[in-house]
Structures are given as structure tokens and as C-alpha cells.
Design an enzyme around this catalytic site. Sequence first.
Site, PDB file in Angstrom:
ATOM      1  N   HIS A   1      14.535  26.223 -21.404  1.00 18.75           N
ATOM      2  CA  HIS A   1      14.443  25.887 -19.985  1.00 18.75           C
ATOM      3  C   HIS A   1      15.470  24.814 -19.633  1.00 18.75           C
ATOM      4  CE1 HIS A   1      12.569  21.995 -20.705  1.00 18.75           C
ATOM      5  NE2 HIS A   1      11.697  22.565 -21.509  1.00 18.75           N
TER       6      HIS A   1
ATOM      7  N   SER B   1      12.122  23.648 -25.871  1.00 17.42           N
ATOM      8  CA  SER B   1      13.041  22.716 -25.215  1.00 17.42           C
ATOM      9  C   SER B   1      14.121  22.235 -26.188  1.00 17.42           C
ATOM     10  CB  SER B   1      12.233  21.551 -24.628  1.00 17.42           C
ATOM     11  OG  SER B   1      13.014  20.753 -23.780  1.00 17.42           O
TER      12      SER B   1
END
Length: 219
Positions: A125, A102
Site C-alpha cells: 500500500h 507494508s
Amino acid sequence: MMKEEMREEIQETGDLDLNGIHIMTIIGEIEGHQNAAQGTKTTKYEHMIPTLAKAESDDQIKGVLILINTIGGDVECGLALAELIASLSKPTVSLVLGGSHSIGVPLAVSADYSFIVKSATMMIHPVRTGGTFIGVIQSYRNIEKIQDRITRFISDHSKMEQKEIERLMLAVGEQVKDVGTILSGEEAVQRGLIDHLGGMKEAFCKLRELCGISEEYTE
């Protein structure tokens, strides 16, 4: 630095000054404007800012080694820390151990040179929101702007094109009930996200080279 002082610094922040190199750790969850859940292992935003300021201003520190194993966390604070690392005038090397997921991706590529061990992974993501979310077009546009800042930063500090990062971010099929992409250490290097496969030895060697420090160097 005396052994007792070194021990206290490691226990308090996970940082250490060693022969002209400042070693800092980014582990667990990046904690930002809000406290993480009790018992969660965190890297605190307010601890890292003065640590980076010290690294920049201390003449005895020649370079910075950043050891990373993070699940991600606060997006704004994580990106701010990545910007601070990228703005340091002293050589920096990052080493991904375990994973850099992330918002950990911008942190990993923010250094002048990056390494990742073979067994580590990197997860790209879309931005997720917590708390109350107002379902209006302005909210979605704001998320898009945040994602653009993240993908642009990653592209600017790696060999990956922004469009490829966005494609991986929105890929379907890699994760259960989610979108995004998980890259192994080898894949991260092959795609140009990380510079090289390697561990502690390689990271130290590269940082000494960038700093012009011989292996026999002692304070």
C-alpha cells in the site's frame, strides 16, 4: 553457546545462533526513531543493526535465516534494515509466517532467497504519514520519492516489475476505505514477489544448500 545464554538471547532479541546459522526474527511493528505504543510487540531498529553486524563479522556464522511476521512500521528504518540484510556477504533466507505487510515487503525480499507459507499474506500500500503534515506540493513529492525508493528496492530484489508493484500499491477495491493490495502466499509466489512456497524445513534446507552446510553439521 550454553543453554542459559541461548535462552537469554532469545528473550532479549528473539535471535539465536544454531549450528552455524543465525536465526533472527522480525515480528510485530518495526520500531524506529520513535517508541511504539505501550504493550505493542515490536522489532527494534537499534537491536537489529548490531545483530546484522555480528552476523557479517562472526566467522562461526555461515548464513542467516530471517523469520518474518510483521504489520510494518517505521518506513525509513524498515528500508534501512532491508538494505543492510541485502548487503550481507553471507547467504540469507527469509520466511514469511502470518504476514509481511507494508515496509515488511522490502524486508521479506531483501534476502537471497525467500519463502512464504500458504496461509500468510503480504500487503502492498502507499506510504502513510503520522503526526503533522504540511499540505503543500513539496510534501507530496517527498512521499512520492519515498514510495519510489520502496518500489525500486522491491523490484530490484524480486521478480516483479516496478510498474506492477506501483499498480498493486494504488489498487482500489481490495481494502475498505483504503488503497493497496493484499496477496496470499500463493499469489505472492505466482506474481514473483516471493521465490517459493514453503515452511521451516524448506527454508533451512535452502539456507544449508547456499552455505554448503551438511545436515549433519555440528559446531
